[in-house]
Scaffold this motif. Structure first.
Motif, PDB file in Angstrom:
ATOM      1  N   VAL A   1      13.017  -2.367  -3.768  1.00  0.00           N
ATOM      2  CA  VAL A   1      12.075  -1.254  -3.821  1.00  0.00           C
ATOM      3  C   VAL A   1      12.787  -0.022  -3.273  1.00  0.00           C
ATOM      4  O   VAL A   1      13.337  -0.054  -2.165  1.00  0.00           O
TER       5      VAL A   1
ATOM      6  N   GLN B   1      12.466  -9.500  -0.803  1.00  0.00           N
ATOM      7  CA  GLN B   1      12.695  -8.179  -1.385  1.00  0.00           C
ATOM      8  C   GLN B   1      13.604  -7.360  -0.483  1.00  0.00           C
ATOM      9  O   GLN B   1      13.775  -7.649   0.704  1.00  0.00           O
TER      10      GLN B   1
ATOM     11  N   LEU C   1       5.258  -5.244   0.701  1.00  0.00           N
ATOM     12  CA  LEU C   1       6.574  -5.843   0.505  1.00  0.00           C
ATOM     13  C   LEU C   1       6.533  -7.328   0.861  1.00  0.00           C
ATOM     14  O   LEU C   1       5.836  -7.738   1.786  1.00  0.00           O
TER      15      LEU C   1
ATOM     16  N   TYR D   1       5.560  -3.958  -6.971  1.00  0.00           N
ATOM     17  CA  TYR D   1       5.880  -4.807  -5.819  1.00  0.00           C
ATOM     18  C   TYR D   1       6.014  -6.280  -6.221  1.00  0.00           C
ATOM     19  O   TYR D   1       6.758  -7.033  -5.598  1.00  0.00           O
TER      20      TYR D   1
ATOM     21  N   THR E   1      16.271  -4.674   4.775  1.00  0.00           N
ATOM     22  CA  THR E   1      16.205  -3.216   4.807  1.00  0.00           C
ATOM     23  C   THR E   1      17.603  -2.621   4.692  1.00  0.00           C
ATOM     24  O   THR E   1      18.533  -3.055   5.367  1.00  0.00           O
TER      25      THR E   1
ATOM     26  N   ALA F   1       4.299  -0.771   3.315  1.00  0.00           N
ATOM     27  CA  ALA F   1       5.118  -1.759   4.020  1.00  0.00           C
ATOM     28  C   ALA F   1       4.502  -3.147   3.914  1.00  0.00           C
ATOM     29  O   ALA F   1       5.205  -4.154   3.745  1.00  0.00           O
TER      30      ALA F   1
ATOM     31  N   LEU G   1      14.242  -3.337   0.689  1.00  0.00           N
ATOM     32  CA  LEU G   1      13.742  -1.967   0.725  1.00  0.00           C
ATOM     33  C   LEU G   1      14.914  -1.041   0.983  1.00  0.00           C
ATOM     34  O   LEU G   1      15.651  -1.204   1.955  1.00  0.00           O
TER      35      LEU G   1
ATOM     36  N   PRO H   1       8.133   3.813   4.480  1.00  0.00           N
ATOM     37  CA  PRO H   1       6.837   3.538   3.858  1.00  0.00           C
ATOM     38  C   PRO H   1       5.711   3.623   4.869  1.00  0.00           C
ATOM     39  O   PRO H   1       5.910   3.414   6.068  1.00  0.00           O
TER      40      PRO H   1
ATOM     41  N   CYS I   1      12.775   3.968  -2.131  1.00  0.00           N
ATOM     42  CA  CYS I   1      11.890   5.006  -1.607  1.00  0.00           C
ATOM     43  C   CYS I   1      12.739   6.138  -1.062  1.00  0.00           C
ATOM     44  O   CYS I   1      13.969   6.031  -0.957  1.00  0.00           O
TER      45      CYS I   1
END
Length: 371
Positions: A73, A91, A87, A67, A116, A84, A93, A79, A75
């Motif tokens: 990141v 960043q 983060l 992280y 996101t 979560a 996700l 998360p 996945c």
């Protein structure tokens, strides 16, 4: 020119065995100039060892280090609160985040400056996005596994067999929903020798069903020219009156089937009810019903529960199988990782992770998140 660093985390949802990146994908990303981090043990559920990732050019790290270092990141599913919370602003996700089912999660992340990118928002009608279509890749795995699960749960043969003891008739399989999962279930059941019928609310799916050697049921559907009969590659949600008419027409076919596999889903909403408890009572003892739509929102089959198998009083086995890709974790992870490699190839430009809201693919995947 900078270097983008991506990190694949270990999934923490109970029963989830998939991983966002496999060693093969790590090699491809490294060749593209992207640094790859893998949380230690992330691939173990799918039978990928830390040593394999290291050999592929990835760096195996602790969660805290991942992280701290990762620009993006990666996945599989949404998360948990702890992940979560780890983060940080800036960043990105990337995963199947299910924003329609978890709006509060996405709102919290975007509010904290985390970008996101949700693969389940991908426009499936865009040809140039097909290689990134994780819903399709995972649905294909689910359909394949559903047919195998049905064969394993059914106490008779799938194919017609002629033996010294006489001829065994083939199993009669009915697949409801002819999307990706349904078509793969049809194809697999046919390979196993079953006689397969199928139905979908979209009349245009008849050709695909018949091309696989299955029979398309002649049940009245909404006209093809009706606005909204198909939206973004998905069948639209039927009205309650249409669902009732469909159920009544399907009941006879369901009752005489040995195997019923249901696959109809509407993203972010309760799946349509296709098989009632009353019609299951009319099925023969030993029959099997598999509900691929079973989830916390409900399912296609009345009484089905996710990840639960029950033998009903009438002798019918009812299987809530909403998470079959996780049961085929190696294949599902490999396919998903290839989707992510394709997506990162689209997003990484000149050594930078670029989320361009003017690009229709990127804009759709961000679902209104910050750029």
């Amino acid at each position: 020119m900078g270097t983008v660093t991506v990190g694949a985390v270990r999934e923490r949802v109970p029963g989830e065995r998939r991983v966002a990146l496999v060693p093969e994908a790590a090699t491809l990303l490294r060749r593209a100039g992207i640094d790859v981090l893998i949380e230690n043990g992330a691939g173990s559920g799918a039978w990928f060892t830390d040593a394999e990732y290291t050999a592929a050019g990835a760096t195996v790290v602790t969660p805290d280090e991942l992280y701290a270092r990762a620009d993006a990141v990666l996945c599989v599913g949404p998360p948990d609160p702890e992940a979560a919370g780890a983060l940080r602003a800036g960043q990105t996700l990337i995963g199947l985040l299910e924003p329609l089912r978890h709006p509060a999660l996405v709102e919290d992340l975007t509010g904290r400056g985390v970008r996101t990118v949700s693969l389940d928002l991908l426009p499936r009608t865009l040809s140039r996005a097909q290689s990134m279509d994780a819903l399709t890749s995972q649905a294909s795995v689910a359909g394949y596994k559903a047919a195998l699960l049905a064969a394993d749960s059914y106490n008779r043969f799938f194919p017609m067999l002629t033996t010294a003891a006489g001829t065994m008739r083939p199993a009669q399989v009915l697949v409801l929903g002819a999307g990706v999962a349904g078509l793969q279930a049809i194809a697999t059941a046919r390979r196993l020798g079953a006689v397969v019928s199928a139905y979908d609310v979209r009349p245009a799916s008849r050709g695909e069903v018949e091309s696989l050697g299955a029979r398309f049921l002649d049940i009245q559907s909404p006209p093809e020219e009706e606005p909204g009969a198909e939206r973004g590659g998905y069948a639209r949600e039927l009205t309650e009156q249409e669902q009732q008419a469909q159920r009544e027409a399907l009941d006879t076919h369901i009752a005489r089937s040995d195997i019923v596999i249901t696959t109809a889903q509407v993203p972010g909403r309760k799946p349509p009810l296709l098989v009632t408890a009353a019609v299951i009572e009319r099925m023969k003892p030993g029959s099997v019903v598999i509900d691929l739509a079973a989830s916390e929102l409900g399912g296609n089959v009345q009484g089905s529960e996710p990840d639960k198998t029950v033998v009903l009083d009438g002798g019918v086995t009812l299987i809530g199988a909403g998470h079959l890709p996780s049961a085929t974790a190696t294949a599902a992870s490999t396919a998903y990782a290839r989707n992510l490699v394709a997506l990162l190839g689209h997003l990484v430009r000149d050594g930078e992770l670029t989320l361009d809201p003017a690009d229709e693919i990127t804009a759709a995947l961000m679902g209104g998140g910050p750029s």
